[in-house]
Scaffold this motif. Sequence first.
Motif, PDB file in Angstrom:
ATOM      1  N   SER A 223       0.819  -1.217   0.000  1.00 29.22           N
ATOM      2  CA  SER A 223       0.000   0.000   0.000  1.00 29.22           C
ATOM      3  C   SER A 223       0.851   1.264   0.000  1.00 29.22           C
ATOM      4  N   SER A 224       2.141   1.128   0.318  1.00 33.64           N
ATOM      5  CA  SER A 224       3.025   2.299   0.322  1.00 33.64           C
ATOM      6  C   SER A 224       3.906   2.357  -0.923  1.00 33.64           C
ATOM      7  N   LEU A 225       3.752   1.403  -1.832  1.00 35.10           N
ATOM      8  CA  LEU A 225       4.549   1.427  -3.052  1.00 35.10           C
ATOM      9  C   LEU A 225       4.094   2.575  -3.952  1.00 35.10           C
ATOM     10  N   ASP A 226       5.032   3.263  -4.553  1.00 36.36           N
ATOM     11  CA  ASP A 226       4.688   4.341  -5.478  1.00 36.36           C
ATOM     12  C   ASP A 226       5.346   4.099  -6.831  1.00 36.36           C
ATOM     13  N   THR A 227       5.003   4.923  -7.800  1.00 40.62           N
ATOM     14  CA  THR A 227       5.473   4.717  -9.168  1.00 40.62           C
ATOM     15  C   THR A 227       6.982   4.906  -9.308  1.00 40.62           C
ATOM     16  N   GLU A 228       7.584   5.680  -8.422  1.00 46.72           N
ATOM     17  CA  GLU A 228       9.030   5.871  -8.485  1.00 46.72           C
ATOM     18  C   GLU A 228       9.753   4.561  -8.199  1.00 46.72           C
ATOM     19  N   LEU A 230       8.481   1.608  -8.639  1.00 40.37           N
ATOM     20  CA  LEU A 230       8.200   0.705  -9.749  1.00 40.37           C
ATOM     21  C   LEU A 230       9.114   0.987 -10.931  1.00 40.37           C
ATOM     22  N   LYS A 231       9.418   2.264 -11.176  1.00 41.27           N
ATOM     23  CA  LYS A 231      10.348   2.615 -12.249  1.00 41.27           C
ATOM     24  C   LYS A 231      11.725   2.008 -11.981  1.00 41.27           C
ATOM     25  N   LYS A 232      12.160   2.082 -10.728  1.00 39.56           N
ATOM     26  CA  LYS A 232      13.454   1.501 -10.363  1.00 39.56           C
ATOM     27  C   LYS A 232      13.445  -0.014 -10.580  1.00 39.56           C
ATOM     28  N   CYS A 233      12.328  -0.656 -10.237  1.00 40.12           N
ATOM     29  CA  CYS A 233      12.210  -2.106 -10.426  1.00 40.12           C
ATOM     30  C   CYS A 233      12.331  -2.466 -11.900  1.00 40.12           C
ATOM     31  N   ARG A 234      11.685  -1.681 -12.758  1.00 36.98           N
ATOM     32  CA  ARG A 234      11.731  -1.948 -14.201  1.00 36.98           C
ATOM     33  C   ARG A 234      13.154  -1.808 -14.742  1.00 36.98           C
ATOM     34  N   ILE A 235      13.896  -0.862 -14.198  1.00 39.44           N
ATOM     35  CA  ILE A 235      15.270  -0.632 -14.662  1.00 39.44           C
ATOM     36  C   ILE A 235      16.198  -1.746 -14.187  1.00 39.44           C
ATOM     37  N   ILE A 236      16.073  -2.122 -12.925  1.00 40.21           N
ATOM     38  CA  ILE A 236      17.004  -3.078 -12.328  1.00 40.21           C
ATOM     39  C   ILE A 236      16.722  -4.506 -12.773  1.00 40.21           C
ATOM     40  N   ILE A 237      15.469  -4.807 -13.127  1.00 46.33           N
ATOM     41  CA  ILE A 237      15.122  -6.197 -13.409  1.00 46.33           C
ATOM     42  C   ILE A 237      15.825  -6.717 -14.656  1.00 46.33           C
ATOM     43  N   ALA A 266      17.332 -15.926  -9.062  1.00 45.97           N
ATOM     44  CA  ALA A 266      15.870 -15.932  -9.011  1.00 45.97           C
ATOM     45  C   ALA A 266      15.343 -15.110  -7.835  1.00 45.97           C
ATOM     46  N   VAL A 267      16.148 -14.978  -6.787  1.00 48.42           N
ATOM     47  CA  VAL A 267      15.697 -14.236  -5.599  1.00 48.42           C
ATOM     48  C   VAL A 267      15.491 -12.748  -5.914  1.00 48.42           C
ATOM     49  N   PRO A 268      16.501 -12.025  -6.401  1.00 47.05           N
ATOM     50  CA  PRO A 268      16.255 -10.609  -6.743  1.00 47.05           C
ATOM     51  C   PRO A 268      15.260 -10.457  -7.885  1.00 47.05           C
ATOM     52  N   PHE A 269      15.229 -11.440  -8.822  1.00 42.76           N
ATOM     53  CA  PHE A 269      14.289 -11.336  -9.936  1.00 42.76           C
ATOM     54  C   PHE A 269      12.848 -11.348  -9.426  1.00 42.76           C
ATOM     55  N   VAL A 270      12.517 -12.285  -8.537  1.00 44.02           N
ATOM     56  CA  VAL A 270      11.157 -12.356  -7.983  1.00 44.02           C
ATOM     57  C   VAL A 270      10.869 -11.134  -7.123  1.00 44.02           C
ATOM     58  N   PHE A 271      11.879 -10.676  -6.392  1.00 39.05           N
ATOM     59  CA  PHE A 271      11.706  -9.496  -5.537  1.00 39.05           C
ATOM     60  C   PHE A 271      11.363  -8.266  -6.368  1.00 39.05           C
ATOM     61  N   LEU A 272      11.911  -8.163  -7.564  1.00 38.10           N
ATOM     62  CA  LEU A 272      11.617  -7.031  -8.442  1.00 38.10           C
ATOM     63  C   LEU A 272      10.343  -7.247  -9.248  1.00 38.10           C
ATOM     64  N   LEU A 273      10.050  -8.495  -9.585  1.00 39.23           N
ATOM     65  CA  LEU A 273       8.870  -8.797 -10.400  1.00 39.23           C
ATOM     66  C   LEU A 273       7.571  -8.606  -9.622  1.00 39.23           C
ATOM     67  N   LEU A 274       7.570  -9.000  -8.366  1.00 38.76           N
ATOM     68  CA  LEU A 274       6.319  -9.014  -7.601  1.00 38.76           C
ATOM     69  C   LEU A 274       5.644  -7.652  -7.515  1.00 38.76           C
ATOM     70  N   PRO A 275       6.348  -6.576  -7.151  1.00 42.37           N
ATOM     71  CA  PRO A 275       5.650  -5.277  -7.103  1.00 42.37           C
ATOM     72  C   PRO A 275       5.147  -4.827  -8.466  1.00 42.37           C
ATOM     73  N   LEU A 276       5.845  -5.194  -9.542  1.00 39.62           N
ATOM     74  CA  LEU A 276       5.378  -4.837 -10.879  1.00 39.62           C
ATOM     75  C   LEU A 276       4.063  -5.526 -11.211  1.00 39.62           C
ATOM     76  N   VAL A 277       3.900  -6.735 -10.675  1.00 41.35           N
ATOM     77  CA  VAL A 277       2.697  -7.526 -10.973  1.00 41.35           C
ATOM     78  C   VAL A 277       1.512  -7.090 -10.116  1.00 41.35           C
TER      79      VAL A 277
END
Length: 283
Positions: A223-228, A230-237, A266-277
Amino acid sequence: MIYYDSAKAGQTCAVKEDVVLWSIDVLKILLAFMVILRHCAQSFFAADSLFHIIVVNILSPVAVPTFFALSSFLLFRKPVTFQRLVHQLKRILKLYIIWSLVYLPLTIYQQATKMSVKTFLLTYLQNFLFSGSHYHLWFLPALAFSLAFVWLLNKYVGRRMQYAILIILFVLGAFAENFSFMLPKAFADVYKMYCRIFLTTRNGLFFGCLFVGIGKYFSEIYSSLDTERLKKCRIIILPVFLCLIAEGGLLSSIRENFVANMLFSAVPFVFLLLPLVILRSVS
């Protein structure tokens, strides 16, 4: 069914009853297809073929971890009492028993003719408890165990210690599974003794718990996730995915007939994928 409102830039996202969280269902379908493709690749393609390496050792190893994380997110997004946990575990184990009975005739046909009745019964019981009554059913008891284990950790252990324990367990399990040939003799002997009883580290304790912990973490902070973020997740993934390719390719090159289950990437990949989903939806 899960619902939430998508947020505008800089705003947080809150779960409500007016927008379907459809992306989780879509991802589950894609992951299920990837698992099916994995089993096909294992059955019909040589271990050193490019298709086998790409599907089995690079792409599909993120499917089951993501299933663990999504299942955990769906459970822990609401307060989990002991009664609610037991109810969920009963549902999972009931499904496991039903499918075990469905596959039992096939298991008997494949194994019972090769050993005595006593040996078959003991082997089947060991597999049923520790690695799955049929080879692809292992996920259900592993999920049940990992949900219960993480719930207990959450109840009796502080957050930092929880994740320290989960990370250590995964590192031990992944290293033993992927690099057991590099272990010193004393550790290799301990691992062999462990496998005689528990068969594999591809289970709820060493494999599933960390990803269940990741799902629980995002259930608490989504509930505290913001678009900023998410942008970082898209870049790092993307670079993380390249690490996934490198790790799977490397292990395929140094181990004969290698089948990847537990990849560190797979650990950082799932960690970054989950908030995007969980924060992508359409109303």
